[in-house]
Write a protein that holds these residues in place. Structure first.
Motif, mmCIF file in Angstrom:
data_model
loop_
_atom_site.group_PDB
_atom_site.id
_atom_site.type_symbol
_atom_site.label_atom_id
_atom_site.label_comp_id
_atom_site.label_asym_id
_atom_site.label_seq_id
_atom_site.Cartn_x
_atom_site.Cartn_y
_atom_site.Cartn_z
ATOM 1 N N GLY A 24 -23.299 -70.615 108.515
ATOM 2 C CA GLY A 24 -23.861 -70.278 107.213
ATOM 3 C C GLY A 24 -23.146 -70.872 106.019
ATOM 4 N N THR A 25 -22.518 -72.055 106.170
ATOM 5 C CA THR A 25 -21.732 -72.607 105.072
ATOM 6 C C THR A 25 -22.201 -74.010 104.705
ATOM 7 N N ASP A 76 -28.501 -67.956 98.025
ATOM 8 C CA ASP A 76 -27.970 -67.295 99.220
ATOM 9 C C ASP A 76 -29.122 -66.890 100.129
ATOM 10 N N GLY A 77 -28.927 -67.087 101.422
ATOM 11 C CA GLY A 77 -29.917 -66.676 102.405
ATOM 12 C C GLY A 77 -30.928 -67.735 102.768
ATOM 13 N N GLY A 111 -33.182 -65.573 107.695
ATOM 14 C CA GLY A 111 -31.878 -65.685 107.051
ATOM 15 C C GLY A 111 -30.722 -65.499 108.001
ATOM 16 N N ARG A 162 -24.547 -68.540 103.309
ATOM 17 C CA ARG A 162 -23.740 -67.406 102.853
ATOM 18 C C ARG A 162 -22.544 -67.846 102.020
ATOM 19 N N GLU A 163 -22.198 -69.137 102.098
ATOM 20 C CA GLU A 163 -21.041 -69.631 101.366
ATOM 21 C C GLU A 163 -21.258 -71.098 101.015
#
Length: 216
Positions: A84-85, A51-52, A23, A28-29
């Protein structure tokens, strides 16, 4: 050389495992762009990515199809923005006409898809009366074809397009006047002839056969 090669392979494997199996570069977004008729929450729910989840393993095409299944969405694209988006870009449907539905109005786009119901008809949006507004409904498509063929003067005079059947389409104009349109074929000819007869003292103009017009 063998030790160097083994080291490079081990490093590559570590990077791949970090990106794909952990992860550390997980989602995350979910950033939503272009949404107005749908809420960001609706779009994020449609994406269906927890998420993750490693960003590299997200099926972008599948996520875009799920967002595109929302009624107000014409098309959607999903892309990665490291680390992470997920970026979801939404293009929403534009209303081409309003269809009366009881005391409300269904908004349909140029393909005939009914994507929203409102209490009042938006200003400037023309009315099409059809039993079942839908993108796969022949009557809806015929009504939109008629709208597309109208001259500016006919559009200014128009109250609504009434689709009682594929060969029973009529225009209701201001002043309680009616234009019998027939089917949706030869729309340009019918619009030209009907426009030319608007100055006649006639309550009913029949252009269903534009080469042999009657009015009374």
């Amino acid at each position: 050389p063998w030790a160097v090669a083994a080291g490079v392979l081990a490093l590559a494997g570590l990077i791949a495992w970090t990106v794909l199996g952990t992860g550390l570069f997980g989602v995350r977004e979910v950033r939503v762009e272009g949404a107005g008729l749908v809420t960001p929450v609706q779009v994020r729910d449609a994406v269906e990515v927890a998420d993750g989840v490693p960003l590299a393993r997200v099926d972008l095409a599948a996520a875009a199809r799920r967002v595109g299944a929302l009624a107000p969405v014409e098309r959607a694209t999903v892309s990665r923005d490291w680390p992470g988006t997920l970026v979801v870009r939404v293009t929403e449907r534009t209303p081409a006409a309003a269809v009366p539905q009881g005391e409300a109005f269904a908004l349909i786009d140029r393909s005939g898809v009914a994507f929203r119901t409102v209490a009042q008809r938006p200003a400037g949006l023309l009315l099409v009366k059809v039993a079942r507004p839908a993108g796969d409904d022949p009557g809806t498509r015929a009504g939109l074809e008629v709208l597309a063929a109208l001259t500016p003067r006919l559009r200014d005079e128009l109250v609504d397009v009434n689709v009682e059947g594929l060969a029973r389409i009529s225009l209701r104009l201001r002043g309680d006047r009616t234009v019998v349109w027939g089917d949706a074929t030869r729309g340009t000819d019918k619009a030209r002839v009907a426009t030319a007869l608007l100055d006649e003292d006639a309550d009913r103009i029949d252009v269903s056969a534009p080469d042999v017009v009657t009015f009374r």
